[in-house]
Write a protein that holds these residues in place. Structure first.
Motif: not given
Length: 542
Positions: A30-45
């Motif tokens: 569960s943590l693998l999927e949930i963290i990966d959903t939100s972790i990308v946003n800060v790396a977009i720039p």
């Protein structure tokens, strides 16, 4: 749920070693999927600069994942029954890990988007399957404990994601946010291979029994026929609906041809899917589950929870950036104390369900969250970090009183394949509720901002006493010759005031809409044990 379970005394119920490892595996996946959903946003720039992509193009890294995820969520139980739950679960963990590493190695944007879509398809099965695995290890009397364990991973994941993403991006590069999943994914797959079974355990007053007898295995339901028409209608309907919600605001809604086309497809496919699934004998999703009161009202409560949760997470960081001038790291850190409060309170709420009516706990949570939204309607230019901090603390407390009893009341009534289907529906409706919340808030925020700017601009004039006083405070003595720098500062102050007005209006909208969750709560009956006979009658009813 067996008759023995319904009548048994579970005061001495104890998890065995295998059940504990299954719980650990489910939490990790569960943590693998949930963290990966939100972790990308800060790396977009960082992605934009490295891949030479525009914000419009790079947004598909997030949008593609969410759309693929939404398609798989409701059919994960059916896919598990077709291929074997254990094999399907392990395959999804491995596929999620492989596609995650592939994203980290992607040489260009097109490859990255393709692998993100594949990652979303693999990750869509992890949440409902993990939630079902957790729920199966506990009897109905202790379903609150299972919901608390799952809830902690669901709440902690979105909080850790941005913080981890910022750290990895700053100290390594954006590819590290995907590559870090490799060791975790391999370990989770190994744990699933070692302990997860294809079937629900038999629950006894002493604990779960995972090794079923040959007679019990023969009694398991056979594979159903492939519902290709239902699958096609579901993929088209959910996929297009999620696309409209994700891209509507950015593409000016119905001024965009793709939005119009997808809206028409969704409007035709979803009713067609409902009609078809109620017609055939072996549906891909058993919509007759909605005839059960607890499913109908529980999923409505979960969708309203998603609306509030994702809506606030969407707009509050903008407030902290515009008014408090926080950077991404500071904004992420503000959410951590509230998430810790949620994680701390969830086990307490889970145990309280054994003594109190869960509807009272849900009502308590609704009142707490409504108080948080009311506090946010009072935010102003004078609001500081302390006001935001305490609002998030109140939100964290309220989430514990909502997430645990809602999930426990609904999922605690089911076992086997029905449990997986209901878990998929709960997760889907939470996500759709969140998408509706983000789309609605984004649209209204823009439209209200435009109207508020017009209203305020009418009062910004050198003939206005308030404007004259402000200019004098800024050192302007000759109103006929206002420096350009002063005009820019006036415009910035105007924009900030416009945002604050629009923000407080949005919070009122969210509060009033969220209070509608009292309707399904009112109709939610106190859950009673559901036997195989009553469940069969409810699902065979037309």
């Amino acid at each position: 749920m067996s008759a023995a379970q319904a009548a048994g005394d579970y005061s001495k119920y104890k998890l065995n070693t295998r059940a504990k490892f299954i719980i650990a595996t489910a939490v990790m996946a569960s943590l693998l999927e949930i963290i990966d959903t939100s972790i990308v946003n800060v790396a977009i720039p960082s992605m934009m600069g490295n891949l030479g992509a525009t914000l419009e193009d790079i947004s598909w890294v997030v949008t593609g994942y969410i759309i693929a995820n939404a398609i798989v969520l409701p059919i994960s139980a059916w896919l598990g029954s077709q291929f074997g739950r254990r094999k399907y679960y392990i395959a999804c963990i491995l596929a999620f890990t492989i596609t995650s590493v592939s994203c980290g190695l992607a040489p260009n944007l097109e490859t990255l988007v393709i692998f993100r879509i594949l990652q979303g398809l693999a990750g869509g099965a992890l949440l409902p399957t993990s939630q079902a695995l957790l729920q199966e290890q506990f009897p109905r009397e202790r379903s609150g404990t299972a919901s608390a364990i799952y809830g902690m991973s669901v709440m902690i994941g979105p909080t850790l994601g941005p913080t981890m993403g910022g750290f990895l991006t700053d100290h390594f590069n954006w590819r590290a946010i995907f590559n870090i999943n490799l060791p975790l994914g391999i370990f989770a797959a190994f744990m699933a291979y070692s302990y997860v079974t294809n079937y629900s355990p038999r629950l006894t007053p002493e604990g779960p029994v995972h090794d079923l007898t040959e007679e019990e295995k023969k009694a398991l339901p056979p594979k159903s026929k492939i519902d290709s028409i239902g699958l096609a209608l579901l993929c088209a309907g959910i996929g297009c609906l999620q696309f409209v919600l994700e891209r509507g605001q950015a593409d000016s809604w119905f001024e965009s041809t793709p939005i119009i086309i997808c809206s028409i497809i969704a409007a035709l496919s979803l009713p067609g899917f409902i009609w078809w699934e109620l017609k055939i004998d072996h549906p891909i999703i058993n919509l007759r589950l909605f005839k059960i009161d607890v499913v109908r009202n529980g999923t409505a409560l979960m969708s309203m929870l998603g609306f509030m949760l994702y809506g606030v997470i969407f707009v509050l960081p903008v407030f902290m950036g515009r008014v408090l001038h926080f950077d991404a790291t500071q904004t992420g850190m503000m959410f951590i104390p509230g998430a810790l409060i949620t994680a701390f309170c969830m086990p307490i709420v889970g145990k309280a369900m054994q003594k109190f009516d869960p509807r009272i706990l849900i009502l308590t949570g609704t009142c707490i969250v409504s108080t948080m939204l009311l506090l946010m309607t009072q935010f102003s230019s004078l609001s500081g970090q302390e006001e935001v901090f305490w609002s998030l603390i109140v939100r964290g407390l309220g989430m514990a009183f909502l997430f645990v009893p809602i999930n426990a009341v609904v999922l605690g009534q089911f076992r086997a394949q029905e449990l997986g289907q209901v878990a998929g529906l709960m997760n889907l409706l939470r996500q759709l509720g969140g998408s509706v919340g983000i789309a609605l808030i984004g649209t209204l925020l823009e439209r209200n901002s435009h109207q508020n700017r017009q209203d305020l601009a009418n009062h910004v004039s050198t003939l206005n006493a308030g404007t004259q006083y402000s200019l004098q405070k800024m050192g302007v003595s000759d109103l006929s010759q206002i420096p350009s720098r002063t005009l820019q500062l006036m415009d910035l102050r105007l924009e900030n005031q416009v945002f604050l007005m629009s923000f407080t209006q949005m919070m009122w909208y969210v509060l009033l809409i969220y209070l509608l969750s009292l309707i399904p709560l009112y109709f939610l009956k106190r859950p009673a044990p559901i036997t195989k006979e009553s469940l069969k009658e409810a699902m065979e009813a037309h």
